[in-house]
Design a protein around this motif. Structure first.
Motif, PDB file in Angstrom:
ATOM      1  N   THR A  27     -13.673 117.824  56.540  1.00 46.77           N
ATOM      2  CA  THR A  27     -12.646 116.771  56.481  1.00 46.77           C
ATOM      3  C   THR A  27     -13.192 115.494  57.113  1.00 46.77           C
ATOM      4  O   THR A  27     -14.199 115.516  57.821  1.00 46.77           O
ATOM      5  N   MET A  28     -12.456 114.410  56.893  1.00 50.38           N
ATOM      6  CA  MET A  28     -12.755 113.161  57.599  1.00 50.38           C
ATOM      7  C   MET A  28     -11.733 112.931  58.722  1.00 50.38           C
ATOM      8  O   MET A  28     -11.634 111.832  59.264  1.00 50.38           O
ATOM      9  N   GLY A  29     -10.959 113.969  59.050  1.00 45.25           N
ATOM     10  CA  GLY A  29     -10.034 113.859  60.186  1.00 45.25           C
ATOM     11  C   GLY A  29      -8.746 113.144  59.839  1.00 45.25           C
ATOM     12  O   GLY A  29      -8.421 112.930  58.677  1.00 45.25           O
ATOM     13  N   ASP A  33      -0.784 117.921  56.580  1.00 42.90           N
ATOM     14  CA  ASP A  33      -0.524 119.282  56.117  1.00 42.90           C
ATOM     15  C   ASP A  33      -1.434 119.721  54.966  1.00 42.90           C
ATOM     16  O   ASP A  33      -1.652 120.916  54.774  1.00 42.90           O
ATOM     17  N   GLY A  34      -1.922 118.758  54.184  1.00 47.00           N
ATOM     18  CA  GLY A  34      -2.866 119.101  53.112  1.00 47.00           C
ATOM     19  C   GLY A  34      -4.137 119.703  53.707  1.00 47.00           C
ATOM     20  O   GLY A  34      -4.648 120.730  53.236  1.00 47.00           O
ATOM     21  N   HIS A  35      -4.649 119.051  54.767  1.00 47.98           N
ATOM     22  CA  HIS A  35      -5.832 119.599  55.443  1.00 47.98           C
ATOM     23  C   HIS A  35      -5.520 120.991  56.025  1.00 47.98           C
ATOM     24  O   HIS A  35      -6.343 121.903  55.966  1.00 47.98           O
ATOM     25  N   LEU A  36      -4.320 121.117  56.577  1.00 44.73           N
ATOM     26  CA  LEU A  36      -3.991 122.402  57.220  1.00 44.73           C
ATOM     27  C   LEU A  36      -3.858 123.508  56.170  1.00 44.73           C
ATOM     28  O   LEU A  36      -4.183 124.667  56.445  1.00 44.73           O
ATOM     29  N   SER A  37      -3.444 123.136  54.947  1.00 45.38           N
ATOM     30  CA  SER A  37      -3.396 124.170  53.898  1.00 45.38           C
ATOM     31  C   SER A  37      -4.823 124.608  53.530  1.00 45.38           C
ATOM     32  O   SER A  37      -5.047 125.771  53.175  1.00 45.38           O
ATOM     33  N   LEU A  38      -5.784 123.704  53.677  1.00 44.53           N
ATOM     34  CA  LEU A  38      -7.193 124.089  53.488  1.00 44.53           C
ATOM     35  C   LEU A  38      -7.616 125.109  54.559  1.00 44.53           C
ATOM     36  O   LEU A  38      -8.317 126.084  54.280  1.00 44.53           O
ATOM     37  N   MET A  39      -7.186 124.856  55.796  1.00 40.83           N
ATOM     38  CA  MET A  39      -7.550 125.763  56.912  1.00 40.83           C
ATOM     39  C   MET A  39      -6.950 127.161  56.665  1.00 40.83           C
ATOM     40  O   MET A  39      -7.591 128.177  56.931  1.00 40.83           O
ATOM     41  N   LYS A 150      -6.652 117.623  45.147  1.00 36.94           N
ATOM     42  CA  LYS A 150      -6.235 116.215  45.115  1.00 36.94           C
ATOM     43  C   LYS A 150      -7.416 115.331  44.744  1.00 36.94           C
ATOM     44  O   LYS A 150      -7.292 114.391  43.985  1.00 36.94           O
ATOM     45  N   ASP A 151      -8.589 115.675  45.287  1.00 37.51           N
ATOM     46  CA  ASP A 151      -9.816 114.936  44.968  1.00 37.51           C
ATOM     47  C   ASP A 151     -10.523 115.686  43.841  1.00 37.51           C
ATOM     48  O   ASP A 151     -11.556 116.330  44.037  1.00 37.51           O
ATOM     49  N   PHE A 152      -9.927 115.600  42.660  1.00 29.68           N
ATOM     50  CA  PHE A 152     -10.319 116.452  41.536  1.00 29.68           C
ATOM     51  C   PHE A 152     -11.780 116.236  41.149  1.00 29.68           C
ATOM     52  O   PHE A 152     -12.535 117.180  40.927  1.00 29.68           O
ATOM     53  N   VAL A 174      -8.065 124.051  46.476  1.00 34.55           N
ATOM     54  CA  VAL A 174      -6.752 124.260  47.097  1.00 34.55           C
ATOM     55  C   VAL A 174      -5.761 123.245  46.503  1.00 34.55           C
ATOM     56  O   VAL A 174      -6.070 122.049  46.440  1.00 34.55           O
ATOM     57  N   PRO A 175      -4.573 123.729  46.051  1.00 34.73           N
ATOM     58  CA  PRO A 175      -3.604 122.821  45.424  1.00 34.73           C
ATOM     59  C   PRO A 175      -3.190 121.668  46.353  1.00 34.73           C
ATOM     60  O   PRO A 175      -3.225 121.799  47.578  1.00 34.73           O
ATOM     61  N   THR A 176      -2.769 120.578  45.732  1.00 36.31           N
ATOM     62  CA  THR A 176      -2.402 119.363  46.477  1.00 36.31           C
ATOM     63  C   THR A 176      -1.095 119.550  47.244  1.00 36.31           C
ATOM     64  O   THR A 176      -0.080 119.938  46.658  1.00 36.31           O
ATOM     65  N   ALA A 177      -1.132 119.246  48.534  1.00 37.80           N
ATOM     66  CA  ALA A 177       0.094 119.258  49.347  1.00 37.80           C
ATOM     67  C   ALA A 177       0.759 117.887  49.221  1.00 37.80           C
ATOM     68  O   ALA A 177       0.076 116.852  49.228  1.00 37.80           O
TER      69      ALA A 177
END
Ligand code: AMP
Length: 287
Positions: A27-29, A33-39, A150-152, A174-177
């Protein structure tokens, strides 16, 4: 949760975990919640015995001149707390000098794929992405890595690079939050003015309409015009690109849809560039 700031530190940790499945979440920080769904997806893949490593690095080589590198939002303390609460095992937070040797000679580029769509708007962007992701893969040597849909195009670039260069790392999309009003979560959303934030859900609204229209048997070019006109009805939105491509190959499309396609949007509000996309399916053939 371990915090590592050096390549040697994260490598030593990785060696301690030699027997474990390590899943990487770059991530770039300024996490949302989108990042957290990746985690969470990374944890699912790692299982109880595996390890999840996140990275926070605002990668300068993927920003062009005049882009928002300096103003990119940052909040390391908050990010670390969120990752800890999510049960991430380690986070790698290098500074720029730790990652880039001033004498480096080598880049990674997915040639044609890097030039289309966002690559046209942001020349050099995907070269920066492919190079940093390769470096992170080489430093951490994960079994798998998670990236947002999201970054298809970014996901397509990474899958292509892994295949072409035999990297042998599993790539998980991972689907877009989204926010409650449909706006795709993005670290850049905080830079929108209140009026632009109120207008920004038009990206999702236009995509949702396109999904319904695609099922009516409309051609790709008419569908594209429709989405463009819908976005154009919002005076605050500067439409940068609207594209309909084959969802697998990202090849251009014309005529009636015969396979799943992806609609990709890039729209600026003031100086903030937002992107979004969705998959659309062709009309079902009537027997
Ligand atoms: P970034 O910090 O923007 O570079 O994003 C890091 C990772 O999180 C990338 O793989 C992104 O595609 C992913 N990501 C960003 N926003 C979202 C979102 N709204 N939903 C799911 N994943 C996302």
């Amino acid at each position: 949760m371990q915090i590592c700031r050096t390549r040697s530190g994260i490598r030593a940790l990785r060696e301690n975990w030699a027997g474990a499945d390590v899943i990487l979440a770059p991530t770039m920080g300024f996490l949302h919640d989108g990042h957290l769904s990746l985690m969470r997806r990374a944890r699912l893949r790692a299982g109880k015995e595996g390890r999840v490593i996140a990275t926070i690095f605002v990668n300068p080589t993927q920003f062009g001149p005049g882009e928002d590198l300096e103003s990119y939002p940052r909040d390391e303390a908050r990010d670390v707390a969120l990752l800890r609460a999510e049960g991430v095992d380690a986070v790698f937070i290098p500074d720029v000098r730790e990652i880039y040797d001033p004498h480096a000679q080598t880049i990674v580029e997915t040639q044609e794929l890097a030039k289309i769509l966002i690559g046209k708007l942001r020349p050099g962007h995907f070269r920066g992405v492919a190079t940093i992701v390769t470096k992170l893969f080489n430093i951490i040597r994960p079994l798998a890595a998670v990236f947002g849909e999201k970054d298809f195009q970014q996901l397509a670039v990474i899958r292509t690079m892994v295949r072409d260069l035999d990297m042998g790392i599993e790539i998980i999309g991972v689907p877009t939050a989204r926010e409650a009003d449909g706006l795709a979560m993005s670290s850049r959303n905080v830079r929108l003015s209140p009026a632009d934030r109120a207008a920004a859900p038009i990206l999702h609204a236009a995509l949702a309409e396109a999904q319904a229209l695609a099922a009516t048997g409309i051609t790709a070019s008419r569908l594209r015009s429709h989405v463009r006109a819908r976005l154009g009805s919002e005076p605050r939105a500067q439409v940068r690109s609207v594209d309909i491509r084959d969802a697998e190959s990202l090849a251009s499309l014309s005529g009636p849809l015969s396979r799943p396609a992806v609609i990709l949007l890039a729209v600026s509000f003031g100086s903030v560039l937002l992107i979004d996309n969705c998959i659309v399916h062709p009309a079902k053939e009537t027997p």
